[in-house]
Motif scaffolding. Structure first.
Motif, PDB file in Angstrom:
ATOM      1  N   MET A 199      -4.492  -5.148  -7.213  1.00  0.00           N
ATOM      2  CA  MET A 199      -6.270  -5.420  -6.940  1.00  0.00           C
ATOM      3  C   MET A 199      -6.230  -5.903  -5.475  1.00  0.00           C
ATOM      4  N   VAL A 200      -5.070  -6.005  -4.746  1.00  0.00           N
ATOM      5  CA  VAL A 200      -5.123  -6.040  -3.241  1.00  0.00           C
ATOM      6  C   VAL A 200      -4.109  -5.148  -2.740  1.00  0.00           C
ATOM      7  N   ARG A 201      -4.475  -4.551  -1.802  1.00  0.00           N
ATOM      8  CA  ARG A 201      -3.534  -3.396  -1.293  1.00  0.00           C
ATOM      9  C   ARG A 201      -2.565  -4.067  -0.317  1.00  0.00           C
ATOM     10  N   ARG A 202      -1.344  -3.708  -0.334  1.00  0.00           N
ATOM     11  CA  ARG A 202      -0.294  -4.189   0.554  1.00  0.00           C
ATOM     12  C   ARG A 202      -0.105  -3.349   1.513  1.00  0.00           C
ATOM     13  N   ALA A 203       0.471  -3.816   2.786  1.00  0.00           N
ATOM     14  CA  ALA A 203       0.607  -3.075   3.914  1.00  0.00           C
ATOM     15  C   ALA A 203       1.678  -2.095   3.657  1.00  0.00           C
ATOM     16  N   PRO A 204       1.548  -1.108   4.316  1.00  0.00           N
ATOM     17  CA  PRO A 204       2.659   0.131   4.473  1.00  0.00           C
ATOM     18  C   PRO A 204       4.107  -0.740   4.589  1.00  0.00           C
ATOM     19  N   ALA A 205       4.858   0.181   4.235  1.00  0.00           N
ATOM     20  CA  ALA A 205       6.420  -0.462   3.975  1.00  0.00           C
ATOM     21  C   ALA A 205       6.767  -0.997   5.446  1.00  0.00           C
ATOM     22  N   TRP A 206       6.318   0.171   6.490  1.00  0.00           N
ATOM     23  CA  TRP A 206       6.751  -0.008   7.977  1.00  0.00           C
ATOM     24  C   TRP A 206       6.395  -1.485   8.423  1.00  0.00           C
ATOM     25  N   MET A 207       4.816  -1.670   8.110  1.00  0.00           N
ATOM     26  CA  MET A 207       4.496  -3.078   8.489  1.00  0.00           C
ATOM     27  C   MET A 207       4.989  -4.104   7.947  1.00  0.00           C
TER      28      MET A 207
END
Length: 247
Positions: free
Chosen positions: A195-203
Motif C-alpha cells: 500500500m506504501v511504496r518502499r525506497a529502492p534497495a540502494w536507498m
C-alpha cells in the motif's frame, strides 16, 4: 544512546528468539524497534522511555540510532529493521504453525498483509483486527479490542498504532493479558502489503529510506523528519562530547 537498552544479534537471531519465546507461552514479551523518531519521543516523554527500558527485546531499527550506537557504545551492533523483522518472524513462526494477529494499521492493510502471508507462510494461522480511530478513548472501544485478542489467543501480536501509542497500549493493555509476544510495528502492514511504496534497495542500504518517504508524503512527513533528525543530532552531539576523553 548509552542508556538505550537493546539486545544484540542479527535479524535472524532476533526473529528466532522471538518465535522461541512465543512457543513457551510465558508472560508477555514486548518487542520494540527504535528509530530516531522513537528515540526523540522517548527522550521527551518519561513514560514512553520507561516502557522501552522494560521491554524484553529492543532492536536498532533506524539508521541514525544504529550509527550512533556504534559510535558511542558498541562497534559490533547490528541494525535490525522493523519491517524486515516482521516478515522474518513470520517465516520462523511458520515452521511452528503459530497464531499471529495483525492489529491496527490503515483500513485494508492488515487484510492485504494476511493474504500475502497466506502465500509465503501457509502454516501460519493469521487473524486481523483494525479498530476505528480513537477506539482507545472509550472503555467500550478498548474492550472490543481486548475481546478480539482473547478470542483469537495469538502467540504473536503485531500492533500497528504508531509510536508511542502502540508501545503504551502494549504495556498497559497487552501485558496483563499474557499474550506471549507483542511487537510494535508502526506502518509495517502498509509496506509489506504494498500500500506504501518502499525506497529502492540502494536507498535502504545507505539508510535513506526516510528521505524517500518524505518525498512521497512531504506534507505529512517532511517537517516530522526535519524536527526529529535535528533533535536527534543535537542529543548525539551532547552525549558524544560529554563522554570522558579516555572513553
Amino acid at each position: 544512546m548509552r542508556n538505550l537498552p537493546y539486545q544484540p544479534g542479527t535479524i535472524d537471531e532476533v526473529a528466532m528468539r522471538v518465535v522461541q519465546y512465543a512457543e513457551t507461552k510465558g508472560p508477555t514479551h514486548l518487542v520494540i524497534a527504535v528509530n530516531g523518531q522513537v528515540f526523540v519521543a522517548a527522550h521527551q516523554q518519561p513514560l514512553f522511555a520507561d516502557v522501552i527500558r522494560r521491554a524484553e527485546e529492543v532492536v536498532l531499527d533506524g539508521i541514525s540510532v544504529f550509527l550512533a550506537t556504534r559510535a558511542l557504545r558498541d562497534s559490533h551492533a547490528h541494525r535490525v529493521q522493523g519491517v524486515e523483522l516482521v516478515t522474518r518472524i513470520c517465516k520462523c513462526a511458520d515452521a511452528y504453525s503459530q497464531r499471529v494477529m495483525l492489529l491496527g494499521g490503515r483500513p485494508g492493510a492488515g487484510e492485504k498483509t494476511k493474504a500475502l502471508l497466506a502465500k509465503t507462510c501457509p502454516n501460519l494461522i493469521v487473524d486481523v483486527h483494525c479498530p476505528p480511530f480513537g477506539f482507545e478513548r472509550t472503555e467500550e472501544g478498548l474492550e472490543t479490542v481486548r475481546e478480539s485478542i482473547r478470542d483469537f489467543a495469538p502467540d504473536i501480536l503485531f500492533v500497528a498504532f504508531g509510536a508511542p501509542k502502540q508501545e503504551l497500549f502494549m504495556d498497559q493493555h497487552i501485558r496483563p493479558m499474557n499474550v506471549p509476544v507483542a511487537m510494535a510495528v508502526g506502518g509495517s502492514f502498509e509496506m509489506i502489503s504494498g500500500m506504501v511504496r518502499r525506497a529502492p534497495a540502494w536507498m535502504q542500504a545507505i539508510g535513506m529510506e526516510w528521505l524517500f518517504r518524505a518525498i512521497l508524503e512531504p506534507r505529512r512527513l517532511l517537517w516530522r523528519y526535519v524536527y526529529t533528525n535535528t533533535v536527534f543530532i543535537w542529543l548525539f552531539l551532547c552525549e558524544r562530547f560529554s563522554r570522558p576523553t579516555n572513553a
